[in-house]
Design an enzyme around this catalytic site. Structure first.
Site: not given
Ligand code: DX5
Ligand code: ZN
Length: 242
Positions: A33, A58, A60, A62, A91, A93, A162, A200
């Site tokens: 990620s 990956h 993220d 948001m 991903h 969110m 998650m 994740d």
């Molecule tokens: C959290 C994300 C993850 C995160 C993982 O909302 O979906 O993908 O970036 O990072 P670490 O490994 O630092 O928890």
């Molecule tokens: Zn993620």
């Protein structure tokens, strides 16, 4: 005759060993990620991942509504697509993910990971994603029960469990996730499905083996890779040391 039989079994043994070695090289899949990487140097982040054993990126996304944080959107996905041949797992969110399926496909997503909690009609969302040719992954928050997945699990490519509350990198792995992964694995095996389990959040060198032993096929790892001095080596250890 006996010699031939030994030769045959020896060959068989080698093939078994060869297949086992290949399997060991393939599992678990490792998706870094980029959330914890240096956003002022995304090209370097791409180089790290391209030159590593990682299986996919990956990303993220948001929106500050579905989760209390804002990260990045289409321009960053598009920019990363230009710098890699590895697949992009996006991903989401965000609220109303259905409105953005086509746009993320156009930006270069290969897998779209959507939260069960963000949709009103999960089957329709899955269908819309699959129609574009992208793979579909459904993510569930730590508080969401595995039982809620049963009606549509056969329609997806993977489920993202998650192991932290979505929104931020660098959080602590929630211990109850192990049982959740085991329960989900049982559902998948009982139904004889090929659905992969992605986990994740909060995965690092101290817990990654336990996550895989519980049944994870794909590990998403952010800070344990990008907070280290050698992301490529870190990916190698996380991927192969199981
Ligand atoms: C959290 C994300 C993850 C995160 C993982 O909302 O979906 O993908 O970036 O990072 P670490 O490994 O630092 O928890
Ligand atoms: Zn993620």
């Amino acid at each position: 005759m006996q010699f031939n039989s030994i030769k045959k079994n020896g060959l068989k043994g080698n093939i078994v060993l060869f297949n086992f070695t290949i399997l060991k090289m393939m599992y678990p899949q490792l998706y870094p990620s980029i959330l914890s990487s240096d956003f002022s140097n995304l090209q370097l982040t791409c180089e790290y991942i391209n030159n590593s054993l990682a299986d996919a990126f990956h990303l993220d996304v948001m929106d500050g509504v579905f989760v209390p944080n804002i990260s990045f959107g289409f321009p960053v996905v598009k920019a990363i697509k230009k710098h890699t041949k590895k697949p992009l797992d996006v991903h989401l969110m965000i609220v109303r993910p259905d409105n953005y399926i086509q746009k993320f496909k156009a930006a270069g997503a290969d897998t779209l990971t959507v939260h069960l909690e963000a949709t009103n009609n999960i089957k329709q969302t899955i269908l819309s994603i699959k129609e574009t040719g992208m793979k579909c992954c459904i993510a569930i928050k730590p508080a969401t029960e595995v039982a809620l997945l049963e009606d549509f699990i056969a329609l997806v490519d993977s489920i993202c469990v998650m192991s932290v509350d979505p929104g931020f990198g660098g959080q602590k792995f929630i211990e109850s996730t192990y049982t959740k992964i085991e329960n989900l694995k049982n559902v998948i095996l009982t139904k004889k499905l090929k659905v992969l389990i992605k986990v994740d959040g909060g995965i690092n060198l101290n817990n990654h083996k336990k996550v895989v032993n519980a049944g994870a096929d794909i590990l998403v790892v952010g800070s344990a890779i990008f907070d280290s001095n050698n992301p490529v080596e870190q990916i190698k250890i996380l991927k192969s040391d199981n």
